[in-house]
Design a protein around this motif. Structure first.
Motif, short mmCIF file in Angstrom:
data_model
loop_
_atom_site.label_atom_id
_atom_site.label_comp_id
_atom_site.label_asym_id
_atom_site.label_seq_id
_atom_site.Cartn_x
_atom_site.Cartn_y
_atom_site.Cartn_z
N ALA A 62 0.83 -1.21 0.00
CA ALA A 62 0.00 0.00 0.00
C ALA A 62 0.86 1.26 0.00
O ALA A 62 0.58 2.23 -0.71
CB ALA A 62 -0.93 0.00 1.21
N GLU A 63 1.97 1.25 0.77
CA GLU A 63 2.82 2.44 0.82
C GLU A 63 3.42 2.77 -0.56
O GLU A 63 3.58 3.94 -0.91
CB GLU A 63 3.93 2.25 1.86
CG GLU A 63 4.77 1.01 1.61
CD GLU A 63 5.95 0.88 2.59
OE1 GLU A 63 6.26 1.85 3.29
OE2 GLU A 63 6.56 -0.21 2.63
N HIS A 64 3.76 1.73 -1.30
CA HIS A 64 4.32 1.94 -2.64
C HIS A 64 3.25 2.51 -3.58
O HIS A 64 3.50 3.45 -4.35
CB HIS A 64 4.87 0.64 -3.22
CG HIS A 64 5.81 -0.07 -2.30
ND1 HIS A 64 5.77 -1.43 -2.07
CD2 HIS A 64 6.82 0.40 -1.52
CE1 HIS A 64 6.71 -1.77 -1.21
NE2 HIS A 64 7.36 -0.67 -0.86
N GLU A 65 2.08 1.91 -3.51
CA GLU A 65 0.99 2.35 -4.38
C GLU A 65 0.63 3.81 -4.07
O GLU A 65 0.39 4.60 -4.98
CB GLU A 65 -0.22 1.43 -4.20
CG GLU A 65 0.09 -0.02 -4.62
CD GLU A 65 -1.09 -0.97 -4.44
OE1 GLU A 65 -1.03 -2.07 -4.99
OE2 GLU A 65 -2.06 -0.61 -3.74
N ARG A 66 0.61 4.12 -2.80
CA ARG A 66 0.27 5.50 -2.42
C ARG A 66 1.33 6.47 -2.91
O ARG A 66 1.02 7.58 -3.36
CB ARG A 66 0.14 5.61 -0.90
CG ARG A 66 -1.04 4.85 -0.35
CD ARG A 66 -1.21 5.11 1.14
NE ARG A 66 -1.72 6.45 1.34
CZ ARG A 66 -2.74 6.73 2.14
NH1 ARG A 66 -3.34 5.77 2.82
NH2 ARG A 66 -3.15 7.97 2.28
N TYR A 67 2.57 6.07 -2.80
CA TYR A 67 3.64 6.95 -3.27
C TYR A 67 3.44 7.27 -4.76
O TYR A 67 3.50 8.43 -5.18
CB TYR A 67 5.02 6.32 -3.05
CG TYR A 67 6.11 7.10 -3.74
CD1 TYR A 67 6.61 8.28 -3.20
CD2 TYR A 67 6.62 6.66 -4.97
CE1 TYR A 67 7.58 9.02 -3.85
CE2 TYR A 67 7.60 7.40 -5.63
CZ TYR A 67 8.09 8.57 -5.07
OH TYR A 67 9.03 9.30 -5.72
N LEU A 68 3.17 6.22 -5.53
CA LEU A 68 3.03 6.43 -6.97
C LEU A 68 1.83 7.31 -7.30
O LEU A 68 1.94 8.27 -8.08
CB LEU A 68 2.89 5.07 -7.68
CG LEU A 68 4.15 4.19 -7.65
CD1 LEU A 68 3.83 2.78 -8.14
CD2 LEU A 68 5.26 4.81 -8.51
N LEU A 86 -5.99 4.44 -6.96
CA LEU A 86 -6.48 5.81 -6.79
C LEU A 86 -5.72 6.48 -5.65
O LEU A 86 -5.39 5.84 -4.66
CB LEU A 86 -7.97 5.81 -6.46
CG LEU A 86 -8.92 5.30 -7.54
CD1 LEU A 86 -10.37 5.48 -7.09
CD2 LEU A 86 -8.71 6.02 -8.86
N PRO A 87 -5.43 7.77 -5.82
CA PRO A 87 -4.81 8.50 -4.71
C PRO A 87 -5.69 8.34 -3.47
O PRO A 87 -6.91 8.37 -3.58
CB PRO A 87 -4.85 9.96 -5.18
CG PRO A 87 -5.05 9.91 -6.66
CD PRO A 87 -5.77 8.65 -6.96
N ARG A 88 -5.08 8.14 -2.32
CA ARG A 88 -5.77 8.06 -1.04
C ARG A 88 -6.34 6.68 -0.75
O ARG A 88 -6.28 6.23 0.39
CB ARG A 88 -6.91 9.09 -0.95
CG ARG A 88 -6.99 9.83 0.35
CD ARG A 88 -8.26 10.66 0.40
NE ARG A 88 -9.36 9.88 -0.16
CZ ARG A 88 -10.63 10.24 -0.19
NH1 ARG A 88 -10.97 11.39 0.31
NH2 ARG A 88 -11.55 9.48 -0.72
#
Lengths: 466, 466
Positions: B339-345, B384-386
Motif C-alpha cells: 500500500a505504501e508503494h501504491e500510495r507513493y506512486l 487511486l490517490p488516497r
C-alpha cells in the motif's frame, strides 16, 4: 487491427446501413459451402438471437489456412464490407476481406453440434449452454428484466438496499436455512457436548438469509422507499420445476404505504416490466413464442394492459366453494390456498391476474398487520395465470403492543426481535412491502418450464456444479 | 387522506413552486418552539439530506393533542400550503393545516437525540443509524453508484449475469472461504473418520463464492460482454477499516478485449461513475466535503477529468527504487507492491490515478495471460490517490496448453478445472475482465474512512448482528 471498426451483430442487423469496413467477432453457428467457391459463415456474438452472415471466398489465404478450423463452435473474426444481402433471412451481410480464427472446436468432441439438445442435457454442460439459442435468449431477457426492475424503482425515488446475506437471525422463519461456518467439521469444538459457536467466525451460529424484508423495514423507517434485489436461500429438499436452493428476490418496502398502496405498486410494477420486455426483447420473445408457448406474447400483453382483479380471501374461498371444480384439496375458510385453487381463480374464473388479500391471521407470519376484525391480516398475493403466485406482500404490523403479542402467540422469542420492535418503539409508521421471486418472473416471461433453465447456474439438492 | 397530494421532501425543495395543498410524511429531526404561539418542525423523509420546515400553529387541535409526542425521531404527517419561506436556509416551507403523529419517540430512551454520535456508536444501533445525516447520505450515494454501474454496462450492451453464491469449486483460490452446510454440527456424519459430505445438502463440500470471474468467463464466451454485481465473501480474520467478510463486487468480462481494451474500459468506468455521482448526488457530496474531507469534490473531479497514468510494473519498480522515500517494505522486481508503494506512486509521484500493468507471473494467479517474455502476465491494477487499489484485472490465458501448464505449476488440480479448460478447447477467444470492490468505491466517493460505515449491515469477524 483497427479496433474502431468493430461492431456487434445486433447493431449491424438493426441499424445496418451498408459500410465499407467493419469487423465482427463471434462464434460460428453454421457454415455452408457453396459450389461457387465460397462459404457462408453464420456468426453469432450473443448480442442478439440472429446471426450475421459472412461470405468467405475460398481464394482468401486465410480461408485456405483455416479451412478445417471453421466449424460450428469455432471463434472467428471477419473484416469486410457490409452490404445489402441478396439472400433471404437477413438484411445485410459481410463480404469478407480478412478472416482469422481465434479458437477451433473439434466436431468430434464439441458437444454443441447443430442438432436438438434437451434442456436436461444442456444443464450438464452449463458452461457451454449459454451458446445455445434458448439459454442465450433467456439470459438476455433476464438481463433486461433485472435492469427494468432497477429503473422502475429508481424512477420512483426508491433506494437500492443491499441487505445482508449472512445473518444470525432467523426472524421470518420463512424456510429451512443453510448454515455458514468456518469450524472444522472433522473436529467440531464442543462445550458441554454442544457445538461451541464462540469459536466460529461470527462468534455465534450464522445462516444464509431467506429474506431481506426485516432489514428492509429498517431502512424504510429512515429513507421511506427502498428495495432490495439480491440472492436468498432455502435449504429445502424440493426437487420441482419451481424451486431453487439459491434464487434472487426483489423486495421493496415503503413507509406510509397501506395495503391498497402496496397492491397498486405491485400491479404497476408487473405491468411496467412486461411492457418494457415486450418492447426491448421482442426478438427473443418471438423465439419463445414460436418454440415454447404460442400464446406467450398474447398473455404478456394481456397482463400488461388489463387491471388486475382484487378479491378478499373470504370471497375467494366462497367462489371456490361454489365452483363445480373437483379439487384435490378441499377448500374452507382458514385453509391455505393450493396451486390448483389459485390456478382456477386466475385461469378459469377471472382469466387474468388476481390479487387476493386479507388472509386469515392463523396462516400468515407474525409481522403482517392485523385487521380490525382480529381474524385477518393485511396480506396480499398476486397470482398470474399459468404461473400462480408471483408476488406476496403485506402491510406490516406497526403497533408495538400488537406486534409483541403476535410474536409471543407464534411461539417466537421476543428478545430475538429487539431491533425489529425498536422500529415500532421509535418513530413507527404504517408501512408495506412485497417480495417477487426473480426466477419465477423470468419463467413467466420466457415461458420456460423449468426454473433451472432461467438461472445461469442452478443450485438444487445434490447439485452445485460449476 | 387524499393520497394524490403526497409529495417527497426532495421534490418540494428542488421544484418547489408554491401550491395550495400538499402532504408530507416523515420523521421529525428537530422542533423549535416560537414565542409567537407556533412551532417549527424540521421533517425529513430520507429522499434528501435537507429537511422541510413545517410551521404548526399551537391553536391547531392536533397540535394540542400531540404536543408531547412531537419530539425528535417521531414520525408525523402534515398537510398544508407550500409557501415561499421567509426564514433563512430554505426556499419553501409548509403552513400546516392538518397534523398527525404516526409514532412517537420517547426522548428518555430514543438513542438518536440531536447531538454528536460517533460512527462506532452508530454501528451498535445499525437499525437506527440510517436516520442520521451521514448514513443517510452514504446510502443515497451508494444507491446512485449502484444504478450508475448498471447504466454504464447496459448502455454498452453488456448482459448482467448472476453468478452463483454457493459454489463447490475454489477455483480462484482468492481467499479463505466460508463453508455452507446443512449437516448437524452436533453430530457430523463420518465415513472412515472423515466428514461424509455425501449426506450434505449438495452431496459434496460447498462454500460461499470469493469471485464470480470464472463463471463470468463462461458467459463472456457466449454473449461476449457480461458483468456481475453481487455479494462475495472472505473468511479472513482481518479487522481493518478496509476489509469486510461480505461485500459486493462488480466483475465485467469481455470477449475480444485485450489488456489495453481492459484498461480503457476500467478508466472510462471510473470516470463515468464519478461524473454521474458528482452530478446526481451534489447535496450529499457537499455534506461529505464539509464534514469529512475538504478536498473530496476536488479529488473526484480531478479523477473524472484527467487521463489515468499507465506504467508497466517494471518501470514502477524502477521509479520506487530511485525515489528517496523511506518505505517499510523494500522494493525489488518480483515483489508485491505494498500500500505504501501504491500510495507513493498515485499520491506523490503522479498525483493522479495510476494503472500498473504487466506484473511478474510469479505473484499473480494462474488464469492471467502470459506475455511473450515468459516472465510477466497481462495483469493490471488501478490505483487511486488516497484509497489505493480499486480495480484489479487481467487479460485471461486463452491458450489451452499454456493454461494447463500454469495450473500444474501452481500446484492446482487440473480435473477441478475441466469446464474452465473447455472454454479454451472449444471456440477460445482472447478475453479480459476486472473486479471492482463496490464498498471501496463508496468509501472513496464519500470519503468515509471505515468500510463498515458504507454498507448497511457490515459482517466482520465476530460481528453479524441485525
Amino acid at each position: 487491427m483497427d479496433k474502431s471498426k468493430r461492431a456487434r451483430v445486433k447493431e449491424l442487423l438493426t441499424k445496418g446501413e451498408p459500410r465499407d469496413d467493419v469487423i465482427v467477432e463471434g462464434w460460428v453457428k453454421t457454415r455452408r459451402d457453396s459450389k461457387g467457391g465460397f462459404s457462408f459463415l453464420e456468426i453469432n456474438d450473443g448480442s442478439c438471437q440472429k446471426n450475421i452472415q459472412a461470405i468467405v471466398d475460398h481464394s482468401l489465404d486465410a480461408y485456405k489456412q483455416n479451412e478445417k478450423k471453421l466449424q460450428t463452435g469455432s471463434c472467428v473474426g471477419v473484416r469486410g464490407k457490409l452490404v445489402a444481402s441478396q439472400g433471404k433471412g437477413q438484411s445485410v451481410e459481410i463480404q469478407t476481406g480478412e478472416l482469422w480464427v481465434y479458437g477451433g472446436a473439434d466436431p468430434e468432441t464439441y458437444p454443441l453440434q447443430k442438432k436438438y439438445h434437451s434442456l436436461e442435457f444442456l444443464r450438464e454442460i452449463a458452461h457451454l449452454r449459454p451458446r445455445t439459442n434458448t439459454i442465450g435468449a433467456v439470459m438476455r431477457v433476464r438481463n433486461r428484466l433485472a435492469f427494468s426492475i432497477h429503473r422502475f424503482f429508481q424512477d420512483r425515488g426508491f433506494v437500492y438496499l443491499h441487505t445482508p446475506i449472512i445473518t444470525t437471525s432467523d426472524c421470518e422463519g420463512a424456510g429451512e436455512m443453510f448454515q455458514v461456518t468456518t469450524l472444522d467439521l472433522n473436529q467440531v469444538p464442543k462445550d458441554n457436548g454442544q457445538v461451541n459457536y464462540g469459536e466460529d467466525f461470527f462468534g455465534r451460529k450464522a445462516n444464509l438469509t431467506v429474506s431481506g424484508q426485516l432489514e428492509g423495514e429498517i431502512y424504510a423507517m429512515a429513507l421511506s422507499l427502498i428495495y432490495t434485489f439480491g440472492p436468498t436461500f432455502r435449504a429445502e429438499n424440493s426437487n420441482t420445476s419451481r424451486h431453487l436452493s439459491e434464487f434472487w428476490m426483489v423486495e421493496p418496502e415503503m413507509a406510509f404505504y397501506d395495503l391498497d398502496d402496496d397492491m397498486d405498486l405491485a400491479e404497476k410494477f408487473i405491468q411496467y416490466l412486461f411492457k418494457d420486455v415486450l418492447e426491448e426483447c421482442s426478438e427473443d420473445l418471438e423465439f419463445f413464442n414460436n418454440r415454447i408457448d404460442k400464446h406467450l406474447i398474447e398473455t404478456l400483453t394481456h397482463v400488461a394492459e388489463n387491471r388486475f382483479e382484487r378479491i378478499p380471501y373470504s370471497d375467494a374461498v366462497h367462489l371456490l366453494e361454489k365452483s363445480n371444480e373437483k379439487f384435490t384439496y378441499s377448500v374452507e375458510w382458514g385453509c391455505n390456498l393450493q396451486a390448483e385453487h389459485e390456478r382456477y381463480l386466475a385461469e378459469k374464473h377471472f382469466k387474468k391476474p388476481v390479487i387476493i388479500y386479507n388472509y386469515p391471521e392463523s396462516i400468515k407470519p407474525f409481522y403482517m398487520k392485523l385487521n380490525d376484525d382480529g381474524e385477518t391480516v393485511r396480506a396480499m398475493d398476486v397470482l398470474l395465470p399459468r404461473l400462480g403466485e408471483i408476488i406476496g406482500g403485506s402491510q406490516r404490523e406497526d403497533d408495538l403492543d400488537t406486534l409483541q403479542k403476535r410474536i409471543k402467540e407464534k411461539g417466537l422469542d421476543l428478545e430475538e426481535y429487539w431491533w425489529y420492535l425498536d422500529l415500532r418503539r421509535f418513530g413507527s409508521a404504517p408501512h408495506s412491502g412485497f417480495g417477487l421471486g426473480f426466477e419465477r418472473l423470468v419463467q413467466f416471461v420466457s415461458g420456460v418450464e423449468n426454473i433451472r433453465d432461467v438461472i445461469p447456474f442452478p443450485r438444487t439438492p445434490k447439485h452445485a456444479g460449476f
